[in-house]
Design a protein around this motif. Structure first.
Motif, PDB file in Angstrom:
ATOM      1  N   SER A 255       0.826  -1.200   0.000  1.00 47.37           N
ATOM      2  CA  SER A 255       0.000   0.000   0.000  1.00 47.37           C
ATOM      3  C   SER A 255       0.869   1.262   0.000  1.00 47.37           C
ATOM      4  CB  SER A 255      -0.919   0.007   1.223  1.00 47.37           C
ATOM      5  OG  SER A 255      -1.643   1.222   1.278  1.00 47.37           O
ATOM      6  N   ASN A 256       0.557   2.179  -0.940  1.00 44.96           N
ATOM      7  CA  ASN A 256       1.339   3.409  -1.068  1.00 44.96           C
ATOM      8  C   ASN A 256       0.499   4.668  -0.912  1.00 44.96           C
ATOM      9  OD1 ASN A 256       3.913   2.164  -1.634  1.00 44.96           O
ATOM     10  ND2 ASN A 256       3.086   1.619  -3.642  1.00 44.96           N
ATOM     11  N   ALA A 257      -0.734   4.513  -0.472  1.00 42.07           N
ATOM     12  CA  ALA A 257      -1.607   5.679  -0.264  1.00 42.07           C
ATOM     13  C   ALA A 257      -2.308   5.516   1.090  1.00 42.07           C
ATOM     14  CB  ALA A 257      -2.607   5.805  -1.408  1.00 42.07           C
ATOM     15  N   ASN A 258      -3.428   6.207   1.266  1.00 40.47           N
ATOM     16  CA  ASN A 258      -4.142   6.122   2.535  1.00 40.47           C
ATOM     17  C   ASN A 258      -4.977   4.844   2.610  1.00 40.47           C
ATOM     18  OD1 ASN A 258      -3.165   8.604   3.424  1.00 40.47           O
ATOM     19  ND2 ASN A 258      -4.840   9.729   2.462  1.00 40.47           N
ATOM     20  N   ILE A 259      -5.217   4.400   3.830  1.00 40.83           N
ATOM     21  CA  ILE A 259      -6.098   3.260   4.088  1.00 40.83           C
ATOM     22  C   ILE A 259      -7.247   3.770   4.955  1.00 40.83           C
ATOM     23  CG2 ILE A 259      -6.304   0.990   5.152  1.00 40.83           C
ATOM     24  CD1 ILE A 259      -3.287   0.641   4.626  1.00 40.83           C
ATOM     25  N   VAL A 260      -8.469   3.627   4.444  1.00 41.08           N
ATOM     26  CA  VAL A 260      -9.643   4.179   5.121  1.00 41.08           C
ATOM     27  C   VAL A 260     -10.497   3.035   5.667  1.00 41.08           C
ATOM     28  CG1 VAL A 260     -11.631   5.712   4.925  1.00 41.08           C
ATOM     29  CG2 VAL A 260      -9.617   6.097   3.486  1.00 41.08           C
ATOM     30  N   ILE A 261     -10.719   3.032   6.974  1.00 39.20           N
ATOM     31  CA  ILE A 261     -11.516   1.997   7.634  1.00 39.20           C
ATOM     32  C   ILE A 261     -12.980   2.425   7.608  1.00 39.20           C
ATOM     33  CG2 ILE A 261     -11.883   0.737   9.799  1.00 39.20           C
ATOM     34  CD1 ILE A 261      -8.941   1.526  10.494  1.00 39.20           C
ATOM     35  N   VAL A 262     -13.847   1.577   7.038  1.00 43.25           N
ATOM     36  CA  VAL A 262     -15.276   1.904   6.940  1.00 43.25           C
ATOM     37  C   VAL A 262     -16.082   0.724   7.480  1.00 43.25           C
ATOM     38  CG1 VAL A 262     -17.058   2.921   5.467  1.00 43.25           C
ATOM     39  CG2 VAL A 262     -14.656   3.027   4.757  1.00 43.25           C
ATOM     40  N   LEU A 263     -16.116   0.580   8.796  1.00 45.18           N
ATOM     41  CA  LEU A 263     -16.870  -0.516   9.406  1.00 45.18           C
ATOM     42  C   LEU A 263     -18.351  -0.158   9.484  1.00 45.18           C
ATOM     43  CD1 LEU A 263     -14.461  -1.644  12.266  1.00 45.18           C
ATOM     44  CD2 LEU A 263     -14.523  -2.325   9.868  1.00 45.18           C
ATOM     45  N   ASP A 264     -19.190  -1.169   9.718  1.00 46.91           N
ATOM     46  CA  ASP A 264     -20.638  -0.954   9.777  1.00 46.91           C
ATOM     47  C   ASP A 264     -21.012   0.034  10.872  1.00 46.91           C
ATOM     48  OD1 ASP A 264     -20.812  -2.736   7.750  1.00 46.91           O
ATOM     49  OD2 ASP A 264     -21.901  -4.279   8.848  1.00 46.91           O
ATOM     50  N   GLY A 265     -22.165   0.660  10.685  1.00 45.92           N
ATOM     51  CA  GLY A 265     -22.606   1.701  11.599  1.00 45.92           C
ATOM     52  C   GLY A 265     -22.857   1.251  13.018  1.00 45.92           C
ATOM     53  N   ASP A 266     -23.065  -0.058  13.235  1.00 55.09           N
ATOM     54  CA  ASP A 266     -23.306  -0.540  14.600  1.00 55.09           C
ATOM     55  C   ASP A 266     -22.004  -0.940  15.308  1.00 55.09           C
ATOM     56  OD1 ASP A 266     -22.677  -2.775  13.145  1.00 55.09           O
ATOM     57  OD2 ASP A 266     -24.450  -3.936  13.711  1.00 55.09           O
TER      58      ASP A 266
END
Length: 332
Positions: A255-266
């Motif tokens: 990985s050479n850019a950002n890593i965005v964590i998008v877990l479920d809303g609960d």
């Protein structure tokens, strides 16, 4: 068998029985796969290990297989080799009855993963299955998405009952070989569990690896469907990410850019922080971000629900709400 018991204790912690006993062949441990999902050990000892047949099974998350697979996934191949060395010694001395033992080291064999026998890619134009069409329409899954991900379905003629009449989402590795697939029921009156995973180790694959652009921002989502809506999204197949995951290794390696964590809303903020801390080190330091779904500003449960509600505009809104934790926030 005590030496095998000791290996398991070193990986899983002490059993519910509190120690090795020559009079028993079944032990209960805290499930490491449940711990990965929940962010910590739950103390319920749902993982049952049988020395008599060489198998394990979690009565909570459903993880199951030969003991060798469990040991390899948590301790590596060298520890699994030690396990088989012990088993071979036992077989030679005939000290322990292994007549029912079924662990023959399948994890070390090259196995070709195959889709269910009746799998066929969906063609919306010719599809006559109203329930399937309604599902696709509700989830905004178009023919373009179907073609990109080779999404298909099985029929009632499928030999395996558990795979009948499911929409199937295949995954392919960087070489284009099938490495995993997930099935989802699409009929409202279907009483089976919504999702069914193939017989594979999700810690040893990267879902849709063939489509990952390592030089662009990567989005880590939970569900197998969530990742089809936004470019460069990788499904964790739950919240399963740890230092032994292939995905963890590849993120650090490529990985050479950002890593965005998008877990479920609960998901609790503590679980988001766990994965954030896990990744926010070494060459990934200060490149970890997160999106908090389920908030007043972003009320959706996941990427899929956001796309159902507002398609690309909703996902763009999510992108505009990418955040970072401060050092102080991560300490709390």
């Amino acid at each position: 068998m005590q030496r095998i018991y000791n290996i398991l204790v070193s990986l899983l912690g002490e059993s519910k029985q509190g120690g090795y006993d020559t009079s028993t062949t079944q032990y209960q441990f805290n499930c490491p796969y449940c711990a990965d999902e929940k962010g910590g050990v739950d103390g319920k000892f749902n993982l049952e290990v049988s020395f008599a047949i060489g198998k394990y099974h979690c009565w909570s998350c459903g993880s199951a297989g030969p003991i060798s697979r469990l040991i390899k996934s948590r301790g590596g191949k060298s520890l699994a080799d030690e396990y088989f060395s012990i088993i071979n010694e036992i077989k030679e001395t005939k000290y322990f009855n292994l007549d029912l033992f079924k662990d023959n080291g399948d994890i070390f064999e090259e196995r070709t993963l195959k889709l269910p026998k009746t799998f066929k890619k969906i063609n919306i134009a010719t599809c006559k299955d109203k329930a399937l069409l309604d599902f696709l329409r509700k989830r905004h899954i178009t023919q373009d998405i179907i073609d990109l991900y080779n999404i298909g379905k099985t029929t009632w003629e499928e030999e395996d009952w558990s795979w009948r009449n499911r929409i199937v989402f295949p995954s392919y590795n960087s070489s284009g070989d099938l490495n995993y697939y997930v099935g989802r029921t699409y009929k409202e009156n279907d009483k089976r569990g919504k999702y069914k995973n193939c017989d594979g180790d999700k810690y040893e694959i990267i879902l849709h690896e063939d489509k990952v652009q390592w030089d662009a921002d990567i989005y880590l989502v939970e569900g197998a469907i969530d990742c089809i809506y936004y470019p460069n999204s990788i499904s964790l197949l739950g919240k399963a990410l740890n230092k032994k995951s292939m995905l963890y290794s590849k993120l650090y390696e490529k990985s050479n850019a950002n890593i965005v964590i998008v877990l479920d809303g609960d998901t609790t903020i503590d679980e988001v922080k766990r994965i954030y801390r896990l990744l926010d080190r070494g060459r990934l330091r200060n490149r970890i971000r997160y999106i908090q779904l389920g908030s007043e500003n972003l009320p959706w449960k996941d990427f899929g629900e956001a796309y159902e509600d507002g398609e690309k505009e909703a996902l763009i809104k999510c992108m505009k709400n990418i955040k970072q934790f401060s050092e102080i926030e991560l300490l709390i």
